[in-house]
Design an enzyme around this catalytic site. Structure first.
Site, PDB file in Angstrom:
ATOM      1  N   SER A 106     -36.793 -24.528  -7.942  1.00 57.69           N
ATOM      2  CA  SER A 106     -35.338 -24.791  -8.587  1.00 57.69           C
ATOM      3  C   SER A 106     -35.636 -24.612  -9.910  1.00 57.69           C
ATOM      4  CB  SER A 106     -35.036 -26.381  -8.309  1.00 57.69           C
ATOM      5  OG  SER A 106     -33.834 -26.712  -9.050  1.00 57.69           O
ATOM      6  N   LYS A 149     -33.784 -21.007  -6.305  1.00 60.91           N
ATOM      7  CA  LYS A 149     -32.514 -21.999  -6.459  1.00 60.91           C
ATOM      8  C   LYS A 149     -32.137 -22.094  -7.921  1.00 60.91           C
ATOM      9  CE  LYS A 149     -31.427 -26.834  -6.530  1.00 60.91           C
ATOM     10  NZ  LYS A 149     -31.622 -28.223  -5.647  1.00 60.91           N
ATOM     11  N   LYS A 205     -29.854 -23.382 -11.332  1.00 59.20           N
ATOM     12  CA  LYS A 205     -28.777 -24.157 -11.750  1.00 59.20           C
ATOM     13  C   LYS A 205     -27.820 -23.419 -12.253  1.00 59.20           C
ATOM     14  CE  LYS A 205     -30.834 -28.168 -10.456  1.00 59.20           C
ATOM     15  NZ  LYS A 205     -30.288 -29.146  -9.828  1.00 59.20           N
ATOM     16  N   ASP A 223     -26.971 -24.328  -7.455  1.00 63.37           N
ATOM     17  CA  ASP A 223     -26.762 -25.799  -7.528  1.00 63.37           C
ATOM     18  C   ASP A 223     -26.020 -25.986  -8.630  1.00 63.37           C
ATOM     19  OD1 ASP A 223     -26.824 -28.679  -7.375  1.00 63.37           O
ATOM     20  OD2 ASP A 223     -28.886 -28.892  -7.233  1.00 63.37           O
ATOM     21  N   GLU A 265     -24.750 -25.388  -3.809  1.00 61.86           N
ATOM     22  CA  GLU A 265     -25.129 -26.949  -3.684  1.00 61.86           C
ATOM     23  C   GLU A 265     -24.274 -27.772  -4.647  1.00 61.86           C
ATOM     24  OE1 GLU A 265     -29.258 -27.622  -4.039  1.00 61.86           O
ATOM     25  OE2 GLU A 265     -29.023 -29.609  -4.463  1.00 61.86           O
ATOM     26  N   ASP A 311     -25.302 -32.813  -1.849  1.00 57.64           N
ATOM     27  CA  ASP A 311     -26.635 -33.308  -2.381  1.00 57.64           C
ATOM     28  C   ASP A 311     -25.937 -34.937  -3.084  1.00 57.64           C
ATOM     29  OD1 ASP A 311     -28.360 -34.546  -4.280  1.00 57.64           O
ATOM     30  OD2 ASP A 311     -28.798 -32.713  -5.019  1.00 57.64           O
ATOM     31  N   LYS A 344     -32.276 -36.284  -0.221  1.00 52.83           N
ATOM     32  CA  LYS A 344     -33.186 -36.783  -1.462  1.00 52.83           C
ATOM     33  C   LYS A 344     -33.374 -38.202  -0.855  1.00 52.83           C
ATOM     34  CE  LYS A 344     -31.876 -34.140  -5.012  1.00 52.83           C
ATOM     35  NZ  LYS A 344     -31.296 -34.015  -6.478  1.00 52.83           N
ATOM     36  N   GLY A 401     -35.484 -32.683  -4.395  1.00 56.96           N
ATOM     37  CA  GLY A 401     -36.334 -33.501  -5.197  1.00 56.96           C
ATOM     38  C   GLY A 401     -35.908 -33.915  -6.435  1.00 56.96           C
TER      39      GLY A 401
END
Ligand code: OSB
Ligand code: MG
Length: 369
Positions: A136, A162, A164, A189, A214, A239, A263, A291
Site C-alpha cells: 500500500s 495499492k 492512495k 484506496d 477501496e 474498509d 481489519k 492493516g
C-alpha cells in the site's frame, strides 16, 4: 483460562518513511499493545489507532483508557474459556474496536499458546494456505517518488500495488502508473475522499483496469456506495464502513460492494473478523486482510487470520522492513520474494517481543495489580 494479569502499553513507533492517506500524513504510529498472563504463559495483542482520529474515531489515548479503566476490571481475575465468553464481556460496551482488538487478540494468542497450537489452527484456518500480499503506497510529494516506490515494491515481490488517492492525486497519477506499469495488479484506496458529486471522476477509475476501488465514499456510508457500485464496472471494496458482521450482511444485501477488506482492529478483534469472513463467504464476497501499519506482533496476527478460506485476494500485510527498523519482535516479519508469508509453525504467532525494544518505544504503560 484464568486471566491473572493485564498490562497495556502505548508505543510510539517512528516510520522509516512517512505514510499519507487522503485525511492526513503520519510520521510515526501510535499503537496499543496488551499483554495478558494466565496459567503460566502470556499472550500479546496489538491495535494501532494512531494519535489522531483520521481513520477511525479512536486514538491511542482513548484506547489506553478503555483497556485500563473499562475492560481490565471486567477481565482480570476472571476465566474465559471460549472466544465467545471474552467477546460477551467486551461486547457490553459500544464501539472502541481498536481498544477491544488489542485485548481480544492477546486472548487468542494466549489461548493458542496454552493449547500448544499455532494461532491459525485455533482460528480454524487452513495450514496449507499461502498468504499473499500487496503493498500500500501513500500519497507522495511528486509522481516520480510514487513511481519509484511502485518499482521498489515490485522488486521486493509484492503481488499487487495499492495507491492512495484523493482530489488532485488520482486520475493523473493513475495515467502515469499505468503508463509505466501496464500489466500489474493495481488498485486504489480513497479513504473516503469523494462523494457522489464526484461521479465524473469516479467513473473514470473504470478506465485503468483496477482490481478494486477501496472506500471511495464516506467512512460510515453503505447506501451511496450501493448507488455508486451500480454505476461502476470496477468492484468497490469497503474498509471503514464495515465494523461488524451485521454491517457486512447489510452491505451484501444492498450490493454496496463486491469485496471487503477485513481489519482486525477496526472490527474489535478476531471473533468479529471471523464472523465477517463467514458472512462474506456465504454472500459470495471475497475478502482480504487490511492493516494499520502494525508492528510485527499485529502483522503476524494478520498473517494467521489470512489463512481462512475466504481470504482470496492479496492482503496489506507488511514485512518489518517496510515501515520499521528495528521492529519489536524476534524474528522480524519476513516476506518471500513471491510476496508470501509462512504461517506460524509454533504455538501462537511465532514472533516474540524483544523487551528492550518494546521498552524503548513505550511512552505509557499500566499493569493490573
Ligand atoms: O485504509 O487501508 C487503509 C494505512 C493506514 C490507514 C488506512 C489504510 C492503510 C493502508 C494499509 O492502506 C497499510 C498497511 O497495512 O500497512
Ligand atoms: Mg483502506
Amino acid at each position: 483460562m484464568l486471566i491473572s494479569k493485564l498490562e497495556v502499553f502505548h508505543l510510539r513507533l517512528p516510520l522509516l518513511h512517512h505514510f499519507e492517506i487522503s485525511s492526513g500524513r503520519l510520521t510515526h504510529i501510535d499503537s496499543i499493545l496488551v499483554r495478558l498472563r494466565g496459567e503460566g504463559d502470556e499472550g500479546w495483542g496489538e491495535a494501532p489507532p494512531w494519535n489522531t482520529p483520521i481513520y477511525g474515531h479512536e486514538t491511542a489515548e482513548t484506547a489506553f483508557h478503555m483497556v485500563r479503566d473499562i475492560f481490565a476490571p471486567e477481565v482480570v481475575g476472571r476465566r474465559f474459556d471460549t472466544p465467545g465468553s471474552i467477546n460477551a464481556v467486551l461486547g457490553q460496551f459500544r464501539g472502541n474496536g481498536f481498544a477491544k482488538a488489542a485485548l481480544e487478540t492477546a486472548w487468542w494468542v494466549l489461548e493458542a499458546r496454552l493449547k500448544g497450537k499455532p494461532l491459525h489452527e485455533t482460528l480454524g484456518g487452513d495450514k496449507n494456505k499461502i498468504v499473499g500480499c500487496g503493498n500500500s503506497l501513500g500519497i507522495e510529494d511528486t509522481p516520480e517518488q510514487l513511481l519509484d516506490a511502485v518499482q521498489a515494491s515490485l522488486d521486493m515481490g509484492f503481488q499487487r500495488i495499492k495507491i492512495k488517492v484523493k482530489h488532485g492525486w488520482d486520475l493523473k497519477i493513475l495515467d502515469k502508473v499505468r503508463g509505466r506499469f501496464p500489466a500489474i495488479a493495481l488498485q486504489v484506496d480513497a479513504n473516503s475522499a469523494y462523494s457522489l458529486e464526484d461521479i465524473d471522476t469516479l467513473r473514470h477509475f473504470d478506465d485503468y483496469g483496477l482490481v478494486q476501488i477501496e472506500q471511495p465514499l464516506a467512512y460510515d456510508d453503505l447506501i451511496d456506495h450501493a448507488t455508486l457500485q451500480a454505476e461502476l464496472k470496477t468492484p468497490i471494496c469497503l474498509d471503514e464502513s464495515i465494523k461488524s458482521a451485521e454491517d457486512a450482511r447489510k452491505a451484501a444485501q444492498i450490493k454496496a460492494c463486491r469485496i471487503i477488506n477485513i481489519k482486525i482492529s477496526r472490527v474489535g478483534g478476531l471473533y468479529e473478523a471471523i464472523k465477517i469472513h463467514d458472512v462474506c463467504a456465504s454472500s459470495g464476497i471475497p475478502c482480504w486482510v487490511g492493516g494499520m501499519l502494525e508492528s510485527a506482533i499485529g502483522e503476524s496476527i494478520c498473517i494467521e487470520f489470512a489463512s481462512l478460506p475466504n481470504i482470496k485476494l492479496p492482503s496489506d500485510i507488511m514485512p518489518s522492513c517496510r515501515f520499521y527498523r528495528p521492529d519489536i519482535t524476534e524474528p522480524e516479519n519476513v516476506m518471500s520474494r513471491q510476496g508470501t508469508y509462512q504461517l506460524s509453525q509454533q504455538p501462537g504467532i511465532g514472533h516474540n517481543p524483544v523487551w528492550e525494544r518494546v521498552e524503548s518505544f513505550t511512552v505509557k504503560r499500566w499493569e493490573s495489580s
